[in-house]
Design a protein around this motif. Structure first.
Motif, PDB file in Angstrom:
ATOM      1  N   VAL A  85      -4.502  -0.839  -7.552  1.00  0.00           N
ATOM      2  CA  VAL A  85      -5.813  -0.445  -7.009  1.00  0.00           C
ATOM      3  C   VAL A  85      -5.689   1.021  -6.632  1.00  0.00           C
ATOM      4  CG1 VAL A  85      -7.593  -0.935  -5.300  1.00  0.00           C
ATOM      5  CG2 VAL A  85      -6.113  -2.787  -6.120  1.00  0.00           C
ATOM      6  N   THR A 145       0.848  -1.188   0.000  1.00  0.00           N
ATOM      7  CA  THR A 145       0.000   0.000   0.000  1.00  0.00           C
ATOM      8  C   THR A 145       0.883   1.236   0.000  1.00  0.00           C
ATOM      9  OG1 THR A 145      -0.129   0.006   2.421  1.00  0.00           O
ATOM     10  CG2 THR A 145      -1.879  -1.130   1.229  1.00  0.00           C
ATOM     11  N   LEU A 166      -1.866  -1.054  -3.699  1.00  0.00           N
ATOM     12  CA  LEU A 166      -3.002  -0.178  -3.453  1.00  0.00           C
ATOM     13  C   LEU A 166      -2.501   1.239  -3.234  1.00  0.00           C
ATOM     14  CD1 LEU A 166      -3.762  -3.145  -2.170  1.00  0.00           C
ATOM     15  CD2 LEU A 166      -5.763  -1.916  -1.325  1.00  0.00           C
TER      16      LEU A 166
END
Length: 728
Positions: free
Chosen positions: A207, A4, A232
């Motif tokens: 994402v 992330t 992400l």
């Protein structure tokens, strides 16, 4: 590997994504997969990648649900069809099986609800709500559905009839539903995938910009991350750890719960952090918790807001988890009188809101250097309700006051042609009022079909007025409505006067008790004949549409109706094709569901309205000029100027109205979606995404008596924070 990347600036996330995409994939023909939550974000992201990298090609922007389903298909190694378990098909499955289940004692409440004269339309609406609920269960409560399917009958009344209905639904529906497939996916994912599966998995998945993710979709990404690169890119408001902060209301609830349970007072452990973040950030907190549990690797790209105006100081407080309203600072910060970075306007009506907005946007172009219309966005909870005022104010501004603009997210039902079709589909209920028939002739496609131009329409208006046509096709139609069968002031009486006037001498005379209309001659006869043909068609379809038919027969009937009344241009033809496609989809669903009962016109209208309303997508979003659009969750796109209209108390955040038998609402989980919480986070995202100016307006005074009206609670919280932390 699951990674992330956090940042409070969407531009930094785009740059990080671009750097990752510059590393070529092993397969040069493979598409880059970037998951987004809506088409608006996909359009903006593709534009930004093209501007930054010179080109943006071979990009695929699936939504999380469709991508998760595709990965499960790959893993299970078979082509699967969920058509019988989509939301619309579930409605017709339930329409077919519900009547047979109603006599059972568990369905007493539903039986009483459906015991009305309009049972068909009420059953259609009820089955739609249940289908929507089951669709949410499949995503957020898959294990509950599997337990029901295996024979577990809950003791709770609302759950008992739902369990019986679900079992009956699964028993008659071919194929597997998403909960069963997800269970099989988890079982097979624990083992190493076969080489064939590995070859079909994407090498890299990004994402981008999501602020919420259902647990089942996140689990699919976790499994995929063991064999591919999954990253992400998250818009994170705060650089500090803020997943545990609580606003004052949440703290009070928690202290009350501790007292009820006899636990020690632990209020000293609770922290508000930043009040705006604590109050509006619950959606982001839930996602952070999910990612922490998943054990994702983290990278941070936070940046302090550039500048020191009020908006940037506000964003800096949220970034650093600072609370200016706590009283810890020696004194409130001073605001420069020329600082217009945060504006809140109270107006007397929606139209006045748009008028003030236009003036303030003109001021923005004067005050901000090199500001272009495409760098502004105007959002509202329901942009369709503001569309007439936007058209009136922005559309009529000319010369130097003209601002290029476009409205996105308008449902197709607002198109004049489809409003005319809606009027035609209400012919069995129509009284043939003169104003209604003339409004149909204002539609270019219908006027072209009957050969009536602008001059002809004006002439027909005069005829209607001077022959005193008011309503009713003829006396027989009035008799069918239970009224005296008189011809006076009907279309039949008016047409008789007009035809006699054309056939007889021009001075006007009585013929068979009818006063001939004196002022009609020559080429006007063609308009008169076309008007008579229109009335004949309207009367024919008034009777034709009243007869119920099976879904497949309705497809043929509506196609004949469209051919009888419309000669569309290319743009209008595309709208009518949507109508035809919606009817074909309806016929296919009814056939797949085994529902072959005749459908009334009420159901056909309801189905068309729903199908067309849900097909709006993100038309005309960011096509140049100022963009007017809906406030859509996860459309956290940065603009130099962000304007919010309609921030009224009770209208935003929008209310959650769960069904009385919604089991998710009775036992909610942190990962469940909530419209109210989504709207709170959306407001926070708008506050963070404005780069130079945040403009907010609401109806703050009544038009009738000038009495004050409150803004949205979110605006009130913002005002309260500003007043505690700053001073003029």
């Amino acid at each position: 590997m699951l990674q992330t990347i956090h940042s409070n600036r969407m531009e930094r996330l785009v740059q990080a994504l671009l750097e990752r995409l510059q590393r070529p994939l092993r397969d040069p023909l493979a598409s880059e997969i970037i998951l987004v939550q809506n088409p608006g974000m996909a359009r903006w992201l593709s534009q930004q990648l093209a501007l930054a990298g010179g080109i943006a090609a071979n990009l695929e922007f699936p939504l999380p649900a469709s991508f998760a389903w595709r990965m499960q298909q790959v893993w299970l190694g078979q082509d699967l069809d969920l058509g019988t378990y989509d939301k619309q098909s579930l409605r017709w499955q339930l329409m077919a099986i519900l009547p047979a289940l109603l006599p059972q004692p568990q369905f007493l409440g539903l039986r009483q609800y459906l015991d009305v004269a309009d049972e068909e339309i009420r059953r259609y609406q009820l089955c739609g709500r249940i289908a929507d609920l089951f669709d949410q269960y499949l995503v957020y409560r898959p294990q509950m559905l599997l337990d029901w399917q295996q024979g577990s009958l809950p003791s709770q009344a609302d759950a008992a009839w739902q369990a019986l209905l679900w079992r009956a639904l699964v028993a008659r529906t071919p194929g597997e539903h998403r909960a069963a497939l997800y269970q099989r996916f988890l079982q097979q994912a624990s083992a190493a995938p076969a080489e064939l599966i590995r070859e079909k998995l994407p090498e890299r998945v990004s994402v981008f910009g999501l602020s919420a993710l259902a647990p089942v979709y996140l689990k699919v990404l976790e499994v995929l991350a063991e064999h591919a690169e999954v990253c992400l890119y998250l818009l994170n408001p705060c650089a500090e750890y803020w997943a545990d902060i609580q606003d004052d209301k949440g703290q009070a609830r928690r202290r009350a719960r501790w007292r009820r349970q006899g636990q020690q007072d632990q209020s000293a452990l609770l922290d508000v952090g930043n009040p705006l973040l604590a109050s509006m950030g619950q959606v982001g907190q839930a996602l952070l918790d999910q990612l922490l549990e998943a054990g994702a690797a983290e990278a941070q790209l936070f940046a302090e807001p550039a500048g020191a105006n009020l908006l940037q100081q506000l964003q800096g407080d949220i970034l650093q988890l600072q609370d200016r309203s706590s009283g810890l600072l020696a004194e409130r910060s001073l605001i420069d009188p020329a600082d217009r970075s945060v504006q809140i306007h109270a107006c007397h009506s929606p139209m006045r809101e748009v008028q003030v907005l236009h003036d303030q946007l003109r001021a923005c172009f004067d005050e901000l250097d090199d500001l272009e219309p495409r760098q502004l966005v105007v959002m509202a909870p329901d942009i369709a309700s503001y569309a007439p005022w936007i058209e009136a104010v922005f559309g009529n501004a000319s010369g130097e006051r003209h601002i290029p603009w476009s409205i996105a997210d308008l449902p197709p039902l607002d198109a004049p042609l489809l409003r005319g079709l809606e009027q035609l589909l209400r012919l069995p209920e129509s009284r043939f009022e003169a104003s209604a028939v003339l409004s149909l002739l204002e539609l270019p496609a219908l006027a072209a079909r009957f050969g009536i131009d602008g001059a002809g329409l004006e002439r027909i208006r005069r005829w209607v007025q001077e022959t005193a046509i008011r309503w009713g096709k003829d006396g027989q139609m009035r008799a069918e409505l239970g009224l005296p069968a008189t011809q006076a002031n009907s279309w039949e009486a008016g047409l008789q006067q007009l035809f006699f006037g054309y056939a007889l001498a021009p001075q006007g005379q009585l013929y068979e008790g009818v006063l001939a209309y004196a002022d009609i001659e020559g080429a006007e006869a063609e308009w008169l004949g076309n008007l008579a043909e229109l009335l004949r068609q309207l009367d024919h379809w008034r009777r034709e549409l009243a007869r119920p038919l099976p879904a497949q027969a309705w497809v043929e009937r509506i196609n004949r109706l469209l051919a009888a009344f419309f000669r569309p241009n290319p743009d209008e033809a595309e709208l009518l094709q949507r109508v035809r496609n919606a009817l074909v989809d309806l016929a296919q669903r009814c056939q797949q569901s085994g529902f072959d009962q005749p459908l009334s016109l009420h159901l056909i209208r309801a189905e068309l309205n729903q199908a067309l309303a849900s097909s709006q997508g993100a038309q005309r979003f960011m096509v140049g000029g100022v963009t007017f659009c809906n406030m859509v969750p996860m459309r956290s796109i940065p603009f130099r100027v962000i304007c919010l209209l309609g921030m009224n108390d009770g209208q935003f955040p929008r209310r959650d109205d769960p069904l009385g038998f919604d089991l998710m609402a009775q036992l909610p989980l942190a990962s469940d979606r909530s419209r109210r919480l989504d709207d709170r986070y959306l407001f926070l995202e708008a506050l963070l995404s404005a780069r130079e100016r945040l403009y907010i307006s609401y109806v703050g005074n009544s038009q009738r008596d000038n009495s004050p009206r409150n803004p949205s609670v979110l605006v009130s919280e913002l005002i309260d924070y500003l007043q505690r932390g700053w001073r003029l």
